[in-house]
Write a protein that holds these residues in place. Sequence first.
Motif, PDB file in Angstrom:
ATOM      1  N   ASP A 146      32.474  39.094  44.362  1.00 46.76           N
ATOM      2  CA  ASP A 146      32.513  37.729  43.841  1.00 46.76           C
ATOM      3  C   ASP A 146      32.294  37.693  42.337  1.00 46.76           C
ATOM      4  N   LYS A 150      35.837  36.479  40.927  1.00 47.19           N
ATOM      5  CA  LYS A 150      35.873  35.026  41.059  1.00 47.19           C
ATOM      6  C   LYS A 150      35.086  34.363  39.944  1.00 47.19           C
ATOM      7  N   ARG A 155      33.176  30.645  43.219  1.00 48.40           N
ATOM      8  CA  ARG A 155      31.958  31.058  43.923  1.00 48.40           C
ATOM      9  C   ARG A 155      31.256  29.852  44.525  1.00 48.40           C
ATOM     10  N   LEU A 194      24.577  32.531  42.282  1.00 45.35           N
ATOM     11  CA  LEU A 194      26.001  32.631  41.986  1.00 45.35           C
ATOM     12  C   LEU A 194      26.276  33.429  40.710  1.00 45.35           C
ATOM     13  N   SER A 233      38.510  29.054  46.846  1.00 45.72           N
ATOM     14  CA  SER A 233      37.503  30.105  47.061  1.00 45.72           C
ATOM     15  C   SER A 233      38.124  31.467  47.311  1.00 45.72           C
TER      16      SER A 233
END
Length: 241
Positions: A146, A150, A155, A194, A233
């Motif tokens: 992630d 991303k 996230r 995150l 996502s």
Amino acid sequence: MNSHDNLGEWLQRTLLFQGLSSTQLSQLLEIAQPQIWRKNQIIFQQNTPATGFFVVKKGRVKVYKVSSIGKEQILNIFESGDNFAEVSALDGQSFPAAAAAMDQVELIFFPRSDFIQLLHADPSVAINMLTSLSKHLRHLVGVIEDLAFKDVPQRLAEYLLHLSDLEASSVSDHSQMTNTVTLDLTKTQLAAALGTISATLSRAFYRLSNEGMIAVNGSQITILDRDRLRTLSQTESLGDR
């Protein structure tokens, strides 16, 4: 039934100790040390000697790393029945990350030396530990993916969908299900989980809200367009991380 028996029954329901015989359980209870930690209290610091590992009985514990400039990255959040810090307990090296109580927490601590002796006497317990280690490794691989592939809005979209799925699984009457979820972390904690900072997270919430995917009302988040949120996502991005 006394508290010792209650603890034994509870431990048998955890991933790490399920399926233990009464003899194995008795040996385990001899070395188990119940602990209580206050909210925000640091359980152990990064790079300090690892004296054992923990199972969460009640509350939540975050395991995290802090950069040289003070930025926090939450690696995992452990809840009731989860175990953590077992890698350091096995290899005898220092804790690679820090841990702190997110609420008032009840933990069961297992000293390294006593637990290693138990494993030598009965290696079958190690099979469950390998399963647990595999679960933790898969989670960390997901965290790395992630962070690498991303951006923050993606996230956040993934987190909101995961939270929605968790809440849906806890509802027995599916006719009562809604698309509104309640954040289980503060905005600061969520930003750390995150891999970002609060200001960037706020911009991500604004973007998803402005594009009509969610509606925000304090800690209540309503998912307005689940399909677009899921598509976002799952898309790689070279944007702001």
